[in-house]
Design an enzyme around this catalytic site. Structure first.
Site, PDB file in Angstrom:
ATOM      1  N   TYR A 166       8.150  -2.792   1.564  1.00 21.03           N
ATOM      2  CA  TYR A 166       8.519  -4.102   0.689  1.00 21.03           C
ATOM      3  C   TYR A 166       9.941  -4.177   0.835  1.00 21.03           C
ATOM      4  O   TYR A 166      10.338  -5.441   0.636  1.00 21.03           O
ATOM      5  CB  TYR A 166       8.083  -3.840  -0.705  1.00 21.03           C
ATOM      6  CG  TYR A 166       7.855  -5.006  -1.473  1.00 21.03           C
ATOM      7  CD1 TYR A 166       6.767  -5.824  -1.878  1.00 21.03           C
ATOM      8  CD2 TYR A 166       9.035  -5.626  -2.102  1.00 21.03           C
ATOM      9  CE1 TYR A 166       6.587  -6.916  -2.622  1.00 21.03           C
ATOM     10  CE2 TYR A 166       9.046  -6.722  -2.884  1.00 21.03           C
ATOM     11  CZ  TYR A 166       7.593  -7.506  -3.080  1.00 21.03           C
ATOM     12  OH  TYR A 166       7.802  -8.421  -3.759  1.00 21.03           O
TER      13      TYR A 166
ATOM     14  N   ASP B 160      -7.003   2.967  -1.230  1.00 18.13           N
ATOM     15  CA  ASP B 160      -8.186   2.202  -1.090  1.00 18.13           C
ATOM     16  C   ASP B 160      -9.464   2.693  -2.193  1.00 18.13           C
ATOM     17  O   ASP B 160      -9.986   2.032  -3.004  1.00 18.13           O
ATOM     18  CB  ASP B 160      -8.923   2.482   0.192  1.00 18.13           C
ATOM     19  CG  ASP B 160      -8.432   3.800   0.737  1.00 18.13           C
ATOM     20  OD1 ASP B 160      -8.216   4.583   0.458  1.00 18.13           O
ATOM     21  OD2 ASP B 160      -9.284   3.907   1.876  1.00 18.13           O
TER      22      ASP B 160
ATOM     23  N   LYS C  63      -1.411   6.999   0.148  1.00 17.42           N
ATOM     24  CA  LYS C  63      -2.159   6.963   1.065  1.00 17.42           C
ATOM     25  C   LYS C  63      -1.732   8.067   2.185  1.00 17.42           C
ATOM     26  O   LYS C  63      -1.467   8.210   3.308  1.00 17.42           O
ATOM     27  CB  LYS C  63      -1.999   5.770   2.183  1.00 17.42           C
ATOM     28  CG  LYS C  63      -3.393   5.629   3.011  1.00 17.42           C
ATOM     29  CD  LYS C  63      -4.561   5.151   2.644  1.00 17.42           C
ATOM     30  CE  LYS C  63      -5.486   5.151   3.948  1.00 17.42           C
ATOM     31  NZ  LYS C  63      -6.701   4.832   3.494  1.00 17.42           N
TER      32      LYS C  63
ATOM     33  N   ASP D 282       2.812  -3.686  -5.854  1.00 15.33           N
ATOM     34  CA  ASP D 282       2.880  -5.141  -5.832  1.00 15.33           C
ATOM     35  C   ASP D 282       1.383  -5.660  -5.921  1.00 15.33           C
ATOM     36  O   ASP D 282       0.907  -6.556  -6.472  1.00 15.33           O
ATOM     37  CB  ASP D 282       3.710  -5.584  -4.434  1.00 15.33           C
ATOM     38  CG  ASP D 282       3.727  -7.115  -4.496  1.00 15.33           C
ATOM     39  OD1 ASP D 282       4.123  -7.786  -5.471  1.00 15.33           O
ATOM     40  OD2 ASP D 282       3.297  -7.391  -3.374  1.00 15.33           O
TER      41      ASP D 282
END
Ligand code: NAI
Length: 340
Positions: A124, A204, A171, A228
């Site tokens: 980001y 996920d 992740k 975000d």
């Protein structure tokens, strides 16, 4: 105690909602001197800078600011003032409590969780460049320092607010080094807070779980980009971006703001819903130690929602911004006077 707070009304519906929030805070008896500053296009016109130094100095001096939304031009034009503020003041923690309001249709009326998002690094940060035409490199930077500091922020917050569990979202099965480091720092910090449960989920799976069984989460800790995305997903679970509060907090100051934008489609009509900024202001009042006033305003706001008579247009009513604010003031004044 009298407080000095930097007020950035913003543009679009910003001045309309912030005026009503200021009115509610003052009606609750909190003594504030507001230092009003402009940012974005308004500041560019007046001072030749979208983020004037006077504004930054004011926040650094007062340590706290309440901010309305600011328009960011799409494509060409200046870069986001919101991101600029976070960078300039090192507001490293983004806090977003997600809770449904009575009588507002949503998927999970009982949901009550808090998102803590690292605000300074990760993909980001937008560190990207063209390597050769047709190939772009975007850098994901994760540091031990920033990951440890945000984990500590999350655990301190959980301890202060009586939260029971923190779930780190990552992740690290694929990004073993970067997300692996974030997770390792989380686990290290967790050892210092044995009374708070700590677990983790792959991003996920966390998204699926949020849609199917969100009540299993209490506090969620995420890197910048996942944070975000997931924080907007969570806002959707309780009725949308127009209702949830937000704060950007660092060692040098804290900026409390609604997460919605400047809503140019309804600006100037006096019909915007001030709830998101009001909820941010309630967080701000707790942050500066005005817990009683925060509680009073919150209870007044909840009473107006429960009664359901005075609603703004976005949630199916006809009330103006000022009428909604008046109803909240009357609700907490009546409660104080013992009127039901
Ligand atoms: P937006 O949030 O301004 O509007 C999306 C829709 O939600 C519109 O239909 C609007 O009328 C409605 N809405 C938003 N807040 C509302 C409120 N308080 N009461 C009633 N209805 C409300 O999003 P959009 O249109 O994508 O962005 C407009 C501008 O705001 C852009 O320039 C964007 O960059 C900026 N923005 C600024 C933010 C900030 O300052 N923190 C955050 C998000 C966007």
């Amino acid at each position: 105690m009298k407080h000095i707070i930097t007020l950035i009304p913003g543009d679009g519906i910003g001045p309309e909602v912030s005026a009503q929030v200021v009115r509610i805070i003052e009606a609750a008896g909190v003594e504030v001197t507001w230092e009003t500053h402009y940012a974005g296009a308004q500041a560019l016109e007046k001072f030749g800078d979208t983020l004037p130094q006077e504004l930054l100095d004011s926040i650094l001096h007062n340590k706290v600011a309440l901010k309305g939304p600011i328009t960011t031009p799409i494509g060409k034009g200046f870069t986001s003032v919101n991101v600029g503020l976070r960078k300039a003041l090192d507001l490293y923690a983004n806090l977003r409590p997600v809770r449904a309001l009575p009588n507002v249709p949503c998927r999970y009326p009982e949901l009550d969780l808090v998102i803590v998002r690292e605000n300074t690094e990760d993909l980001y940060a937008g560190l990207e460049h063209v390597v050769v035409p047709g190939v772009v490199e975007s850098l994901k930077i994760i540091t031990e320092k920033a990951s440890t500091r945000i984990a500590r922020f999350a655990f301190d917050y959980a301890r202060r607010e009586g939260r029971k569990k923190i779930t780190a979202v990552h992740k690290a099965n694929i990004m073993k080094l970067s997300d692996g480091l974030f997770l390792e720092c989380f686990r290290n910090v967790a050892r210092d807070y044995p009374e708070i449960a700590a677990d983790d989920k792959i991003v996920d799976n966390a998204c699926m779980q949020l849609v199917m069984r969100p009540e299993q989460f209490d506090v969620m800790l995420l890197e910048n980009l996942y944070g975000d995305i997931v924080s907007d997903l969570c806002a959707g679970l309780v009725g949308g971006l127009g209702l949830v509060p937000g704060a950007n907090i660092g060692e040098r100051g804290a900026v409390f703001e609604a997460v919605h934008g400047s809503a140019p489609d309804i600006a100037g009509q006096g019909v915007a819903n001030p709830t998101a900024l009001l909820q941010s202001a309630i967080l701000m009042l707790r942050h500066i130690g005005e817990r009683d006033a925060a509680e009073r305003i919150e209870q007044g706001m909840l009473a107006v929602f429960r009664e359901g008579k005075v609603r703004t247009r976005d949630i199916g009513g006809t009330a103006k911004t000022s009428e909604f604010a008046r109803a909240i003031i009357e609700a907490f004044s009546d409660r104080a006077a013992g009127v039901n």
